[in-house]
Design an enzyme around this catalytic site. Structure first.
Site, PDB file in Angstrom:
ATOM      1  N   GLU A   1      -2.644  11.788   3.087  1.00  0.00           N
ATOM      2  CA  GLU A   1      -3.369  11.327   4.274  1.00  0.00           C
ATOM      3  C   GLU A   1      -3.082  12.278   5.432  1.00  0.00           C
ATOM      4  O   GLU A   1      -1.928  12.587   5.738  1.00  0.00           O
ATOM      5  CB  GLU A   1      -2.979   9.907   4.655  1.00  0.00           C
TER       6      GLU A   1
ATOM      7  N   GLU B   1       0.857  -1.191   0.000  1.00  0.00           N
ATOM      8  CA  GLU B   1       0.000   0.000   0.000  1.00  0.00           C
ATOM      9  C   GLU B   1       0.887   1.232   0.000  1.00  0.00           C
ATOM     10  O   GLU B   1       1.931   1.269   0.656  1.00  0.00           O
ATOM     11  CB  GLU B   1      -0.909   0.023   1.232  1.00  0.00           C
TER      12      GLU B   1
END
Length: 406
Positions: A144, A139
Site C-alpha cells: 500500500e 486486515e
C-alpha cells in the site's frame, strides 16, 4: 548463544519453514479465481468505478499480456469532464476479491513487475476476514502506498486490544503500534525500490506474507535480491522460507493474540484514485506540487495519460500452506460478481496525517466512521455479508471541495 539465535529465528518466521503450494493465480487462468467488484469505491471514497468482469474485459482493463502476465489497470484513454451539478465523475478501475480465504499456516507470495504509481494513485494488495464486520476478523496490508511515495507500507487492522510488539526483528520502521487506529499498526519499508518508479526500474520484485500462530511476517525482495528458491519456484514446488532472512515487517504475538483478532483472510487487489488518503489536499500537494492543488481536478479530470503508469503487471500470486493448515482454506464465494451497498456514515473524533522529516507518512486520524455493507452473492453457505469501516477526516474535506466545484 547458538540455541538462542535459532529460537529467535523460529519466533520471527514461525515454527514451520516449508510450505506446499495449494493455489496459484497466474498465466491465462489468472482471473478465474477472483470476483470483480462492480461498484464505486465505497470504502475509501476514491474517484473510481470498479468495473464488473464483462466491462473490465471489454475495456481492456483486465487482461493477460503477450508475456503471460496479468495486467490490472486504471483507464488511461477517456478524457473526463464535470457533469451536471451533483453528478458523480469517476474514472474506471478494477478491484478483485479472491474466491478463497487463507488462515493460519498460510504463505502468500506476489511477484510483480509493475505496481500503479503517480499523483492521485492509491494501489493496494491486502487481505481481510469476510465472515464478520470489519475489522473484527482483521486486515493485513501487504502492499500500500500513494502518489509519489518511494516506499511501501505494511499494516495490520484490528478491533481494540491488539498492539504491535517489536521483540521480533524486522528491517522496516514501526510508525504506529496500535492496530485499532485508523492507520493500523504500520511499518514503513526501509529497503530501496519497494514502490514507484524505483520499483519499476529495478524490474519489480516479490512480496510475501506468512501467517502463523507465532506471528505474521512480511518480506520484500527487489528483483536483484530475490532468494534463489523463489527464482526457481514453480506452481508445484514447495517453498522453504528459512533462508529468507529478517522480514521487512514483523508482527509477533506478545502484545496481540493473532488467533483472536484474525480469521481466514480473503485477498484483495485494487487501485483507487484520490480518496481519503491520496486525495487529502495537504498530503497530495506535498508530493504532487503545482496545478490547482486538487487531486481530483488535476488528475481524474486531467489528461488520461496521467494514468499511463497506473497498472499492475503481475507474474503470479501463489498461496501455500504448511502441513497443519490444509483445512484452514475456504471458499469465499462461488460467483465472480460482488454487489455492494453503502449503509451509514458517522462522525466520531478529530485527527490528522503528517509527513515526517524522514519522508514517511503517519496517519493518526479517527474522524469518519464510514460503514459499507459488502455482500458476496452466492457465497458457499448463502450470501456472506461484510461490513468494512474506513476511517479518515479527509472525507469531510473532499466533500467540501466537491461542493465548491459545483
Amino acid at each position: 548463544m547458538i540455541l538462542a539465535g535459532v529460537l529467535c529465528l523460529a519466533y520471527a518466521v514461525g515454527a514451520t519453514a516449508v510450505y506446499a503450494p495449494v493455489r496459484q493465480y497466474e498465466g491465462s487462468t489468472f482471473f478465474d479465481q477472483w470476483a470483480f467488484y462492480g461498484n464505486v469505491d465505497n470504502t475509501t471514497w476514491g474517484n473510481v468505478t470498479y468495473l464488473d468482469e464483462p466491462n473490465a474485459v471489454s475495456k481492456k482493463l483486465a487482461f493477460i499480456n503477450d508475456a503471460g502476465n496479468a495486467i490490472v489497470k486504471v483507464d488511461n484513454t477517456a478524457t473526463l469532464t464535470l457533469g451536471a451539478p451533483g453528478a458523480v465523475v469517476n474514472r474506471d478501475s478494477i478491484r478483485l476479491t479472491s474466491l478463497h480465504s487463507y488462515g493460519m499456516g498460510s504463505l502468500i507470495v506476489i511477484d510483480a513487475l509493475h505496481i500503479p504509481y503517480g499523483c492521485s494513485v492509491w494501489p493496494a494488495f491486502w487481505t481481510y476476514g469476510i465472515e464478520t464486520e470489519w475489522p473484527k476478523s482483521g486486515e493485513i496490508d501487504i502492499i500500500e502506498a500513494i502518489n509519489n511515495m518511494d516506499h511501501n507500507q505494511a499494516a495490520l487492522h484490528t478491533t481494540p486490544g491488539c498492539f504491535k510488539g517489536d521483540e521480533a526483528k524486522q528491517l522496516g520502521k514501526t510508525l504506529q503500534d496500535d492496530c485499532s487506529t485508523g492507520a493500523g499498526c504500520v511499518v514503513a519499508e526501509s529497503k530501496p525500490n519497494s514502490y514507484g518508479k524505483g520499483f519499476k526500474d529495478a524490474g519489480g520484485g516479490v512480496f510475501a506474507l506468512v501467517m502463523e500462530n507465532t506471528g505474521f511476517n512480511i518480506w520484500f525482495f527487489s528483483r536483484p535480491d530475490i532468494p534463489e528458491n523463489l527464482k526457481s519456484a514453480t506452481a508445484t514446488s514447495s517453498i522453504d522460507i528459512s533462508g529468507w532472512g529478517t522480514p521487512s515487517a514483523a508482527f509477533p504475538t506478545n502484545r496481540c493474540d493473532l488467533n483472536k483478532y484474525f480469521q481466514p483472510q480473503t485477498l484483495v487487489l485494487l487501485t483507487t484514485l484520490c480518496g481519503v488518503w491520496a486525495g487529502v489536499p495537504s498530503i497530495y500537494k506535498s508530493s504532487c506540487p503545482g496545478g490547482t492543488g486538487s487531486c481530483f481536478a488535476d488528475n481524474v479530470l486531467g489528461p488520461p495519460s496521467n494514468y499511463d503508469n497506473a497498472f499492475w503487471e503481475i507474474k503470479y500470486i501463489r498461496a501455500y500452506l504448511n502441513d497443519g493448515a490444509a483445512s484452514t482454506t475456504s471458499d469465499s464465494a462461488t460467483t465472480r460478481q460482488i454487489s455492494t451497498t453503502t449503509t451509514t456514515m458517522t462522525v466520531t473524533s478529530g485527527g490528522e496525517e503528517t509527513l515526517g522529516s524522514d519522508g514517511i507518512w503517519t496517519r493518526t486520524s479517527t474522524v469518519i466512521a464510514q460503514t459499507t455493507l459488502e455482500s458476496k452473492s452466492g457465497a458457499k453457505n448463502g450470501a456472506t455479508k461484510v461490513t468494512r469501516v474506513g476511517i479518515g477526516l479527509w472525507v469531510l474535506v473532499l466533500v467540501g471541495l466537491a461542493v465548491l466545484m459545483l
